[in-house]
Motif scaffolding. Structure first.
Motif, PDB file in Angstrom:
ATOM      1  N   MET A 110      24.814   6.808   7.717  1.00 26.81           N
ATOM      2  CA  MET A 110      24.740   7.595   8.953  1.00 26.81           C
ATOM      3  C   MET A 110      23.969   8.866   8.583  1.00 26.81           C
ATOM      4  O   MET A 110      24.022   9.295   7.431  1.00 26.81           O
ATOM      5  CB  MET A 110      26.169   7.953   9.408  1.00 26.81           C
ATOM      6  CG  MET A 110      26.249   8.725  10.694  1.00 26.81           C
ATOM      7  SD  MET A 110      27.952   9.117  11.219  1.00 26.81           S
ATOM      8  CE  MET A 110      28.630   7.569  11.685  1.00 26.81           C
ATOM      9  N   ILE A 123      18.277  11.462  19.036  1.00 22.91           N
ATOM     10  CA  ILE A 123      19.525  10.721  18.771  1.00 22.91           C
ATOM     11  C   ILE A 123      19.476   9.367  19.474  1.00 22.91           C
ATOM     12  O   ILE A 123      19.856   8.339  18.910  1.00 22.91           O
ATOM     13  CB  ILE A 123      20.756  11.559  19.196  1.00 22.91           C
ATOM     14  CG1 ILE A 123      20.883  12.763  18.268  1.00 22.91           C
ATOM     15  CG2 ILE A 123      22.034  10.711  19.194  1.00 22.91           C
ATOM     16  CD1 ILE A 123      21.992  13.729  18.602  1.00 22.91           C
ATOM     17  N   PHE A 124      18.948   9.370  20.691  1.00 17.02           N
ATOM     18  CA  PHE A 124      18.817   8.107  21.427  1.00 17.02           C
ATOM     19  C   PHE A 124      17.935   7.132  20.636  1.00 17.02           C
ATOM     20  O   PHE A 124      18.289   5.966  20.441  1.00 17.02           O
ATOM     21  CB  PHE A 124      18.239   8.385  22.824  1.00 17.02           C
ATOM     22  CG  PHE A 124      18.021   7.140  23.620  1.00 17.02           C
ATOM     23  CD1 PHE A 124      19.102   6.465  24.179  1.00 17.02           C
ATOM     24  CD2 PHE A 124      16.746   6.623  23.791  1.00 17.02           C
ATOM     25  CE1 PHE A 124      18.908   5.290  24.901  1.00 17.02           C
ATOM     26  CE2 PHE A 124      16.541   5.450  24.505  1.00 17.02           C
ATOM     27  CZ  PHE A 124      17.633   4.782  25.060  1.00 17.02           C
ATOM     28  N   SER A 127      19.671   5.894  17.402  1.00 22.18           N
ATOM     29  CA  SER A 127      20.763   4.993  17.742  1.00 22.18           C
ATOM     30  C   SER A 127      20.225   3.621  18.180  1.00 22.18           C
ATOM     31  O   SER A 127      20.701   2.577  17.736  1.00 22.18           O
ATOM     32  CB  SER A 127      21.571   5.669  18.850  1.00 22.18           C
ATOM     33  OG  SER A 127      22.687   4.947  19.125  1.00 22.18           O
ATOM     34  N   GLU A 128      19.176   3.652  19.017  1.00 21.98           N
ATOM     35  CA  GLU A 128      18.554   2.397  19.473  1.00 21.98           C
ATOM     36  C   GLU A 128      17.988   1.576  18.317  1.00 21.98           C
ATOM     37  O   GLU A 128      17.897   0.369  18.383  1.00 21.98           O
ATOM     38  CB  GLU A 128      17.394   2.712  20.441  1.00 21.98           C
ATOM     39  CG  GLU A 128      17.853   3.159  21.801  1.00 21.98           C
ATOM     40  CD  GLU A 128      18.416   2.006  22.606  1.00 21.98           C
ATOM     41  OE1 GLU A 128      17.637   1.120  22.964  1.00 21.98           O
ATOM     42  OE2 GLU A 128      19.632   2.002  22.863  1.00 21.98           O
ATOM     43  N   PRO A 132      23.158   5.062  12.744  1.00 17.64           N
ATOM     44  CA  PRO A 132      24.262   5.866  13.278  1.00 17.64           C
ATOM     45  C   PRO A 132      24.007   7.361  13.058  1.00 17.64           C
ATOM     46  O   PRO A 132      23.389   7.752  12.067  1.00 17.64           O
ATOM     47  CB  PRO A 132      25.485   5.383  12.476  1.00 17.64           C
ATOM     48  CG  PRO A 132      25.086   4.076  11.885  1.00 17.64           C
ATOM     49  CD  PRO A 132      23.602   4.171  11.669  1.00 17.64           C
ATOM     50  N   VAL A 133      24.512   8.167  13.995  1.00  9.93           N
ATOM     51  CA  VAL A 133      24.222   9.606  13.974  1.00  9.93           C
ATOM     52  C   VAL A 133      25.498  10.427  14.082  1.00  9.93           C
ATOM     53  O   VAL A 133      26.389  10.117  14.874  1.00  9.93           O
ATOM     54  CB  VAL A 133      23.305   9.979  15.172  1.00  9.93           C
ATOM     55  CG1 VAL A 133      23.061  11.485  15.225  1.00  9.93           C
ATOM     56  CG2 VAL A 133      21.978   9.244  15.087  1.00  9.93           C
ATOM     57  N   CYS A 134      25.544  11.486  13.289  1.00 12.32           N
ATOM     58  CA  CYS A 134      26.592  12.503  13.423  1.00 12.32           C
ATOM     59  C   CYS A 134      25.919  13.774  13.927  1.00 12.32           C
ATOM     60  O   CYS A 134      24.964  14.260  13.295  1.00 12.32           O
ATOM     61  CB  CYS A 134      27.245  12.733  12.056  1.00 12.32           C
ATOM     62  SG  CYS A 134      28.512  14.011  12.070  1.00 12.32           S
ATOM     63  N   GLN A 171      26.975  12.813  22.698  1.00 14.06           N
ATOM     64  CA  GLN A 171      27.722  11.544  22.779  1.00 14.06           C
ATOM     65  C   GLN A 171      26.975  10.545  23.668  1.00 14.06           C
ATOM     66  O   GLN A 171      26.812   9.371  23.319  1.00 14.06           O
ATOM     67  CB  GLN A 171      29.137  11.781  23.321  1.00 14.06           C
ATOM     68  CG  GLN A 171      29.854  10.458  23.616  1.00 14.06           C
ATOM     69  CD  GLN A 171      31.320  10.611  23.966  1.00 14.06           C
ATOM     70  OE1 GLN A 171      32.153  10.771  23.098  1.00 14.06           O
ATOM     71  NE2 GLN A 171      31.641  10.552  25.259  1.00 14.06           N
ATOM     72  N   GLY A 174      24.107   8.789  22.142  1.00 10.70           N
ATOM     73  CA  GLY A 174      24.401   7.729  21.168  1.00 10.70           C
ATOM     74  C   GLY A 174      25.030   8.201  19.874  1.00 10.70           C
ATOM     75  O   GLY A 174      25.214   7.388  18.953  1.00 10.70           O
ATOM     76  N   ALA A 175      25.373   9.501  19.774  1.00 12.55           N
ATOM     77  CA  ALA A 175      26.004   9.980  18.531  1.00 12.55           C
ATOM     78  C   ALA A 175      27.335   9.257  18.316  1.00 12.55           C
ATOM     79  O   ALA A 175      28.045   8.939  19.278  1.00 12.55           O
ATOM     80  CB  ALA A 175      26.222  11.490  18.597  1.00 12.55           C
ATOM     81  N   ASP A 176      27.645   8.991  17.052  1.00 12.38           N
ATOM     82  CA  ASP A 176      28.871   8.269  16.696  1.00 12.38           C
ATOM     83  C   ASP A 176      29.966   9.205  16.224  1.00 12.38           C
ATOM     84  O   ASP A 176      31.142   8.837  16.213  1.00 12.38           O
ATOM     85  CB  ASP A 176      28.572   7.281  15.561  1.00 12.38           C
ATOM     86  CG  ASP A 176      27.515   6.278  15.976  1.00 12.38           C
ATOM     87  OD1 ASP A 176      27.873   5.267  16.585  1.00 12.38           O
ATOM     88  OD2 ASP A 176      26.320   6.542  15.739  1.00 12.38           O
TER      89      ASP A 176
END
Ligand code: KIV
Length: 263
Positions: A110, A123-124, A127-128, A132-134, A171, A174-176
């Motif tokens: 991540m 982030i989008f 994520s796509e 994974p992103v924090c 969020q 797409g942030a995890d």
């Protein structure tokens, strides 16, 4: 401990179980962190302050982060490994994709980026593309020169609302996971309750879903120990026991205590 992934952390949040996160920069400590059963290890760009001797995280480079991320990955294959994207490595969408890919190839599972709504598209896109992103809001140390120092953020109503709205935007993009650093306890509690993704606090009070500390701060090795940190090594002098004491204190809600929080 079984290998941890994003779903493990979502289940912990939905069961109301708090989890510990800690930074590491090398294989030896990474192994100790795995042995202590700590769910998440962050190769933070705090590397610059606590290992490389800089006065901020601004001088930390992608090469530094790749070198230390690979070392941590070699020492720990159970904790989820987050790699920090350093200063200006995600200034454009193209740079973000290229540098995040390098961190993932070095062993991160991540990536973490500091900033609010301006990161929505990046982030989008990450994520796509399966990265994974924090997110990281509140005190964002890479912006220390813009913020005018290492200060608690979100103290007035307008600033608090901006952080709240940014958290929602990250969020939705797409942030995890989300790190909240140095914000009032009440604001961090409201955001943690509102979001579906786990929120990790540092100097953000006891009501977040997880806590993170800088390893060298909680071992008492850093020259300046922040208010929100506790020295977990001083009782026993044993690193493994210190890590376990930290993990237990987070899971039980005993850490952070009121003296580690901001109102
Ligand atoms: O770089 C770092 O160690 C961090 C944590 C303090 C969250 O970003």
């Amino acid at each position: 401990m079984k290998a941890v992934n994003v779903n493990t952390l979502l289940s912990l949040k939905s069961n109301g179980e708090k989890f510990p996160v800690i930074t590491a920069y090398d294989s030896a400590f990474a192994r100790q962190i795995e042995l202590a059963g700590i769910e998440v290890v962050l190769v933070g760009d705090s590397l610059g302050n606590v290992v490389l001797g800089y006065t901020s995280t601004v001088p930390v480079t992608m090469d530094d982060m790749l070198h230390h991320t690979a070392a941590v990955a070699r020492g720990n294959d159970k904790s989820l490994l987050i790699g920090d994207m350093p200063f200006m490595s995600y200034a454009t969408e193209e740079m973000t994709m290229d540098n995040a890919a390098l961190l993932m190839q070095a062993g991160a599972q991540m990536v973490k980026l500091e900033g609010g709504a301006w990161l929505e598209e990046s982030i989008f896109m990450l994520s796509e593309r399966g990265i994974p992103v924090c997110g990281h809001l509140g005190l964002t140390p890479q912006s220390v020169n813009k913020l005018g120092g290492y200060k608690v953020q979100g103290r007035d109503e307008e600033a608090a609302q901006t952080i709240f709205t940014d958290a929602e935007i990250l969020q939705t993009a797409g942030a995890d996971l989300l790190v909240l650093e140095c914000v009032p306890t009440d604001l961090a509690g409201r955001i943690s309750k509102h979001l579906d993704i786990p929120v990790i606090g540092i100097g953000a009070g006891p009501d977040t879903d997880a806590q993170v500390l800088v390893l060298y701060d909680m071992l008492g090795f850093s020259p300046r120990i922040p208010k929100f940190t506790k020295n977990f090594l001083s009782d026993t002098g044993d690193v493994q026991l210190a890590l376990k004491a930290y993990a237990d204190a987070v899971r039980s809600g005993e850490f952070p205590a009121p003296e580690h929080c901001f109102t």
